[in-house]
Design a protein around this motif. Sequence first.
Motif, PDB file in Angstrom:
ATOM      1  N   ASP A 207       0.833  -1.200   0.000  1.00  0.00           N
ATOM      2  CA  ASP A 207       0.000   0.000   0.000  1.00  0.00           C
ATOM      3  C   ASP A 207       0.870   1.253   0.000  1.00  0.00           C
ATOM      4  O   ASP A 207       0.597   2.215  -0.729  1.00  0.00           O
ATOM      5  CB  ASP A 207      -0.925  -0.014   1.214  1.00  0.00           C
ATOM      6  N   SER A 208       1.918   1.266   0.819  1.00  0.00           N
ATOM      7  CA  SER A 208       2.779   2.444   0.882  1.00  0.00           C
ATOM      8  C   SER A 208       3.594   2.609  -0.393  1.00  0.00           C
ATOM      9  O   SER A 208       3.769   3.725  -0.897  1.00  0.00           O
ATOM     10  CB  SER A 208       3.710   2.355   2.094  1.00  0.00           C
ATOM     11  N   ALA A 209       4.083   1.503  -0.951  1.00  0.00           N
ATOM     12  CA  ALA A 209       4.899   1.587  -2.170  1.00  0.00           C
ATOM     13  C   ALA A 209       4.062   2.022  -3.369  1.00  0.00           C
ATOM     14  O   ALA A 209       4.479   2.885  -4.152  1.00  0.00           O
ATOM     15  CB  ALA A 209       5.565   0.246  -2.446  1.00  0.00           C
ATOM     16  N   VAL A 210       2.880   1.438  -3.513  1.00  0.00           N
ATOM     17  CA  VAL A 210       2.042   1.765  -4.665  1.00  0.00           C
ATOM     18  C   VAL A 210       1.524   3.198  -4.576  1.00  0.00           C
ATOM     19  O   VAL A 210       1.206   3.824  -5.595  1.00  0.00           O
ATOM     20  CB  VAL A 210       0.864   0.776  -4.788  1.00  0.00           C
ATOM     21  N   SER A 211       1.463   3.748  -3.361  1.00  0.00           N
ATOM     22  CA  SER A 211       1.010   5.125  -3.191  1.00  0.00           C
ATOM     23  C   SER A 211       2.117   6.136  -3.459  1.00  0.00           C
ATOM     24  O   SER A 211       1.852   7.341  -3.513  1.00  0.00           O
ATOM     25  CB  SER A 211       0.474   5.334  -1.765  1.00  0.00           C
ATOM     26  N   PHE A 212       3.341   5.641  -3.601  1.00  0.00           N
ATOM     27  CA  PHE A 212       4.466   6.548  -3.813  1.00  0.00           C
ATOM     28  C   PHE A 212       4.905   6.619  -5.280  1.00  0.00           C
ATOM     29  O   PHE A 212       5.770   7.426  -5.626  1.00  0.00           O
ATOM     30  CB  PHE A 212       5.660   6.108  -2.959  1.00  0.00           C
ATOM     31  N   VAL A 213       4.311   5.811  -6.138  1.00  0.00           N
ATOM     32  CA  VAL A 213       4.768   5.768  -7.518  1.00  0.00           C
ATOM     33  C   VAL A 213       4.395   7.022  -8.309  1.00  0.00           C
ATOM     34  O   VAL A 213       4.915   7.224  -9.419  1.00  0.00           O
ATOM     35  CB  VAL A 213       4.217   4.513  -8.246  1.00  0.00           C
ATOM     36  N   HIS A 214       3.507   7.866  -7.764  1.00  0.00           N
ATOM     37  CA  HIS A 214       3.207   9.137  -8.420  1.00  0.00           C
ATOM     38  C   HIS A 214       3.978  10.298  -7.803  1.00  0.00           C
ATOM     39  O   HIS A 214       4.590  11.079  -8.550  1.00  0.00           O
ATOM     40  CB  HIS A 214       1.703   9.402  -8.412  1.00  0.00           C
ATOM     41  N   PRO A 215       4.021  10.460  -6.483  1.00  0.00           N
ATOM     42  CA  PRO A 215       4.856  11.545  -5.918  1.00  0.00           C
ATOM     43  C   PRO A 215       6.323  11.443  -6.297  1.00  0.00           C
ATOM     44  O   PRO A 215       7.004  12.456  -6.395  1.00  0.00           O
ATOM     45  CB  PRO A 215       4.649  11.380  -4.399  1.00  0.00           C
ATOM     46  N   VAL A 216       6.815  10.229  -6.509  1.00  0.00           N
ATOM     47  CA  VAL A 216       8.235  10.067  -6.835  1.00  0.00           C
ATOM     48  C   VAL A 216       8.588  10.683  -8.184  1.00  0.00           C
ATOM     49  O   VAL A 216       9.733  11.061  -8.429  1.00  0.00           O
ATOM     50  CB  VAL A 216       8.616   8.571  -6.813  1.00  0.00           C
ATOM     51  N   THR A 217       7.620  10.810  -9.075  1.00  0.00           N
ATOM     52  CA  THR A 217       7.907  11.326 -10.411  1.00  0.00           C
ATOM     53  C   THR A 217       8.266  12.806 -10.413  1.00  0.00           C
ATOM     54  O   THR A 217       8.762  13.313 -11.430  1.00  0.00           O
ATOM     55  CB  THR A 217       6.707  11.103 -11.347  1.00  0.00           C
ATOM     56  N   ALA A 218       8.055  13.501  -9.305  1.00  0.00           N
ATOM     57  CA  ALA A 218       8.415  14.916  -9.239  1.00  0.00           C
ATOM     58  C   ALA A 218       9.917  15.100  -9.420  1.00  0.00           C
ATOM     59  O   ALA A 218      10.364  16.072 -10.043  1.00  0.00           O
ATOM     60  CB  ALA A 218       7.961  15.518  -7.913  1.00  0.00           C
ATOM     61  N   PHE A 219      10.720  14.176  -8.863  1.00  0.00           N
ATOM     62  CA  PHE A 219      12.177  14.255  -8.972  1.00  0.00           C
ATOM     63  C   PHE A 219      12.786  13.063  -9.712  1.00  0.00           C
ATOM     64  O   PHE A 219      13.882  13.167 -10.248  1.00  0.00           O
ATOM     65  CB  PHE A 219      12.805  14.343  -7.579  1.00  0.00           C
ATOM     66  N   PHE A 220      12.084  11.930  -9.716  1.00  0.00           N
ATOM     67  CA  PHE A 220      12.610  10.717 -10.340  1.00  0.00           C
ATOM     68  C   PHE A 220      11.580  10.142 -11.308  1.00  0.00           C
ATOM     69  O   PHE A 220      10.947   9.120 -11.012  1.00  0.00           O
ATOM     70  CB  PHE A 220      12.976   9.684  -9.265  1.00  0.00           C
ATOM     71  N   PRO A 221      11.385  10.797 -12.451  1.00  0.00           N
ATOM     72  CA  PRO A 221      10.339  10.337 -13.386  1.00  0.00           C
ATOM     73  C   PRO A 221      10.602   8.956 -13.955  1.00  0.00           C
ATOM     74  O   PRO A 221       9.672   8.307 -14.438  1.00  0.00           O
ATOM     75  CB  PRO A 221      10.361  11.402 -14.492  1.00  0.00           C
ATOM     76  N   HIS A 222      11.852   8.477 -13.898  1.00  0.00           N
ATOM     77  CA  HIS A 222      12.152   7.151 -14.433  1.00  0.00           C
ATOM     78  C   HIS A 222      11.465   6.054 -13.642  1.00  0.00           C
ATOM     79  O   HIS A 222      11.228   4.962 -14.148  1.00  0.00           O
ATOM     80  CB  HIS A 222      13.667   6.907 -14.381  1.00  0.00           C
ATOM     81  N   ALA A 223      11.126   6.342 -12.363  1.00  0.00           N
ATOM     82  CA  ALA A 223      10.556   5.322 -11.497  1.00  0.00           C
ATOM     83  C   ALA A 223       9.157   4.902 -11.926  1.00  0.00           C
ATOM     84  O   ALA A 223       8.714   3.796 -11.605  1.00  0.00           O
ATOM     85  CB  ALA A 223      10.533   5.814 -10.048  1.00  0.00           C
ATOM     86  N   ASN A 224       8.465   5.767 -12.641  1.00  0.00           N
ATOM     87  CA  ASN A 224       7.113   5.433 -13.094  1.00  0.00           C
ATOM     88  C   ASN A 224       6.825   6.200 -14.379  1.00  0.00           C
ATOM     89  O   ASN A 224       5.874   6.970 -14.462  1.00  0.00           O
ATOM     90  CB  ASN A 224       6.088   5.792 -12.007  1.00  0.00           C
ATOM     91  N   ALA A 225       7.683   5.974 -15.356  1.00  0.00           N
ATOM     92  CA  ALA A 225       7.625   6.760 -16.590  1.00  0.00           C
ATOM     93  C   ALA A 225       6.300   6.603 -17.315  1.00  0.00           C
ATOM     94  O   ALA A 225       5.840   7.530 -17.991  1.00  0.00           O
ATOM     95  CB  ALA A 225       8.773   6.346 -17.509  1.00  0.00           C
ATOM     96  N   GLY A 226       5.660   5.461 -17.185  1.00  0.00           N
ATOM     97  CA  GLY A 226       4.400   5.226 -17.877  1.00  0.00           C
ATOM     98  C   GLY A 226       3.262   6.105 -17.399  1.00  0.00           C
ATOM     99  O   GLY A 226       2.264   6.265 -18.102  1.00  0.00           O
TER     100      GLY A 226
END
Length: 220
Positions: free
Chosen positions: A114-133
Amino acid sequence: MADSPPVPAGDNPIMQGLVWVSTHFIGLFTASGNALMGLITGILPLLIVLLTLMYAITTWVGEERMTGAIQWSARYAITRYTIMPIIAVIMLTNPACYAFGIYLPERQKPAFYDSAVSFVHPVTAFFPHANAGEIFVWAGVAAGVLKAGTEKQYATLALLYFIVGIVVIFIRGMVTEWITRLMIRRGGLTEVFDEYDKAFAKANVRTPKKKTVATAEGMA
């Protein structure tokens, strides 16, 4: 009776409709091509460089140390639902990041997911490679500021988006872990999960290294 003259194409609603469809049909592909060129010259090089950096860091640090850091962060709730999902999402990207749940007992895996899947969008602010899709999520959030604001405001929004994401994943992780414990008790599965915990603890016991004893023959 003489035939009436044909209706000009400009006044014919059917022809107008066909012309409109043809124009917008081609326009759709034109816009798609422009968007693709924008990605090739903009976001794709950034994603490739970030992915290369993450792989390089993993190589420099070493797989054992990286695994040790993950196992350490899994011990405490505050790090289990902050540091652990952050490292997982940044280093492994989505969806491979959920594989870090292997370092957790069964009762804690739903909360970590739950915590990991909720972070795949905020992370794109600085690390867009983490959830480029799904970079469009952050692009949509920042579109207004990027268009009307300054670079400083854009950076501030990115920082707040990232920090709020960390707070949210911690809350979600704690709440989901509590809900999981509650459902285990209500479902009468306490003994089952106790066995899971024992098996998990047994699997993670580190075997002490055997000391090499120098024999007289070996010293000869």
